[in-house]
Design an enzyme around this catalytic site. Sequence first.
Site, PDB file in Angstrom:
ATOM      1  N   ASP A  14     -10.603  13.856   7.184  1.00 36.71           N
ATOM      2  CA  ASP A  14     -10.066  12.810   6.301  1.00 36.71           C
ATOM      3  C   ASP A  14      -9.838  13.326   4.878  1.00 36.71           C
ATOM      4  OD1 ASP A  14      -9.205  10.207   5.614  1.00 36.71           O
ATOM      5  OD2 ASP A  14     -11.215   9.630   4.972  1.00 36.71           O
ATOM      6  N   HIS A  16       0.841  -1.203   0.000  1.00 30.23           N
ATOM      7  CA  HIS A  16       0.000   0.000   0.000  1.00 30.23           C
ATOM      8  C   HIS A  16       0.876   1.253   0.000  1.00 30.23           C
ATOM      9  CE1 HIS A  16      -3.590   2.422   1.368  1.00 30.23           C
ATOM     10  NE2 HIS A  16      -2.596   3.188   1.818  1.00 30.23           N
ATOM     11  N   GLU A  17       1.817   1.332   0.942  1.00 32.13           N
ATOM     12  CA  GLU A  17       2.634   2.540   1.064  1.00 32.13           C
ATOM     13  C   GLU A  17       3.530   2.729  -0.154  1.00 32.13           C
ATOM     14  OE1 GLU A  17       1.750   4.559   3.137  1.00 32.13           O
ATOM     15  OE2 GLU A  17       0.629   3.259   4.455  1.00 32.13           O
ATOM     16  N   TYR A  43      -4.485  14.533  -3.247  1.00 30.59           N
ATOM     17  CA  TYR A  43      -4.875  13.814  -2.035  1.00 30.59           C
ATOM     18  C   TYR A  43      -6.027  14.513  -1.317  1.00 30.59           C
ATOM     19  CZ  TYR A  43      -4.013  10.381   1.616  1.00 30.59           C
ATOM     20  OH  TYR A  43      -4.119   9.318   2.492  1.00 30.59           O
ATOM     21  N   HIS A  96       1.685   4.065  -3.100  1.00 29.40           N
ATOM     22  CA  HIS A  96       1.537   5.524  -3.072  1.00 29.40           C
ATOM     23  C   HIS A  96       2.714   6.174  -3.803  1.00 29.40           C
ATOM     24  CE1 HIS A  96      -2.065   6.267  -0.831  1.00 29.40           C
ATOM     25  NE2 HIS A  96      -1.647   5.675   0.276  1.00 29.40           N
ATOM     26  N   HIS A 109     -10.020   8.092   2.929  1.00 31.62           N
ATOM     27  CA  HIS A 109      -9.907   6.728   3.454  1.00 31.62           C
ATOM     28  C   HIS A 109     -11.247   6.022   3.589  1.00 31.62           C
ATOM     29  CE1 HIS A 109      -5.948   8.313   4.878  1.00 31.62           C
ATOM     30  NE2 HIS A 109      -5.579   7.097   4.542  1.00 31.62           N
ATOM     31  N   GLU A 166      -6.030   6.418  -2.494  1.00 28.64           N
ATOM     32  CA  GLU A 166      -6.077   5.379  -1.464  1.00 28.64           C
ATOM     33  C   GLU A 166      -6.565   4.041  -2.029  1.00 28.64           C
ATOM     34  OE1 GLU A 166      -5.174   5.007   1.705  1.00 28.64           O
ATOM     35  OE2 GLU A 166      -4.153   6.927   1.549  1.00 28.64           O
TER      36      GLU A 166
END
Length: 530
Positions: free
Chosen positions: A450, A354-355, A369, A358, A455, A378
């Site tokens: 958020d 996931h990271e 974002y 990005h 998210h 995301e």
Amino acid sequence: MLIAGTLFVHPVFAEPEFKHEQAFWNKNANVPIFVKEKLAKKHASSNPANALNYLDETDVGIESPEENLKIKSAETDELGMTHIRFQQVKDDVPVDGNEIIVHFNQNNEVVTVNGHYNKNVEEQSINTEAAIKENAALDIAKASVQAPSELSFEPTVELVVYPFEGENYLTYKVNLSFLGDNPGNWFVYVDAHSGKVIDKVNALLHADIIKKQHHKGVGNGVHGDLRHLHTTKEIMKGQGAIFKLYDESHDGLEGIYTYDYNTLEVFENNSASWKDEYQSPAVDAHYNSEKVYEYYWEEHGRNSLDDNGMAIISYVHYGTNYNNAFWNGRFMAYGDGDGEFMVPLSAGLDVAAHEMSHGVITHTANLQYRFQPGALNESFADVFGALVDEDDWEIGEDIMAPAAKAEGRTALRSLSKPSKFPVSEERAPYGSGYYPEHMDEYYDMPLNVDNGGVHVNSSIPNHAAYLIGEQIGKQKLGQIYYRALTVYLTPTSNFSDARNAIVQSAIDLYGEGSAEVQAVESGFDQVGIY
């Protein structure tokens, strides 16, 4: 961060004459453009000049393309298609987030055009001469986010036209990246005339060595799993060997480096066996980084996050009882968790994927974002997390601590059944209290919660990806999504744009009317994204 309208045009005669099947044209905002040619004109070559000529001759709503567009990149893919990406400009100043992509097939015919174009900026008179200096804007930006005196990386400052809340501002776009108790990867927009902060968003990336040797070591991860590691053995003159958690054995890759945030040094050990409990989060981070690198290389021919062999850097032991992980624009950072809700977050292969995804997104579509583009950011990170960790459709199942599992929180998010998990108390009032699966359940959230729901609303396209993947398999899903991300999406793409991009990618790869295209359309239909 982990916890962190369409226009179709086609000609009906040989000479350009078009029917508009759908037209959503708001002159006061970004305009989504998606043009599909059914009878394409052949050009002498697939180059930027011919792309501009096409846009000039074709009714896509862009006046004077040569004046209002600037070439950003031109790439030819494995299918023989060439993709010319343009940045919208005003008096040669970039219009933030607005890009147009012209796609040629192997016969030098324009087959698709997509992206976002701001008609209002084109028509409006805007003073593009800055009244304040870059250094002044940088100081204003630093003060606005309480940046520390020492930043992790050199800040960047770029003059852009920034459309925001119905107005078009000439701003300095300042990127500030720093760690500490309140880490940030801030983009701050400072009015280049008045010095006022218009907007800001946190988008949470010489030793005397005589000889180095690539070395294979072993270590225990957070859950005790035995990990086989690629490390480096350093031999110092007059001293014994030291083993370090960096790997420079991959051709064309600068390296994979794993740091201890407490010391800001690469992990080192006196032996090739990494068995100490303090080392276990680093063992997992190092091992998982290589697994994600291998996925992108083997499945997509991508050399690291930027496709140019950039170093893959991770920091572990970040913060105190820190229940999160993030990509800061240049590297990954993993908290140790609080032991009650989460264990060290580097334990999750899907978390690492996931990271790191990005990072891939940063270097491709660069989805903004916030709101729907941020939710897509995301979502794509979650989808690739589930593709790399191919055993299930959950994100974070390996980082949940026993107390969380006892309460039924067995993962952070689920692509297969998003609604099985509740959202945070701060986000719950804007919807049902659970992650949504359909646009009927969409959370209409303000920017200060958020980042506008990045998210939460990401679970809707997540669920579409699951529905598609169950029909065609994860391997094909990955091929389609990677193509959409790298070829069609732009910084301000919304959910509808993503559907168009993913459908078109399936058509490119598997053909019009194929089972794969039908699966993609069905998946998005079932979650209400059109």
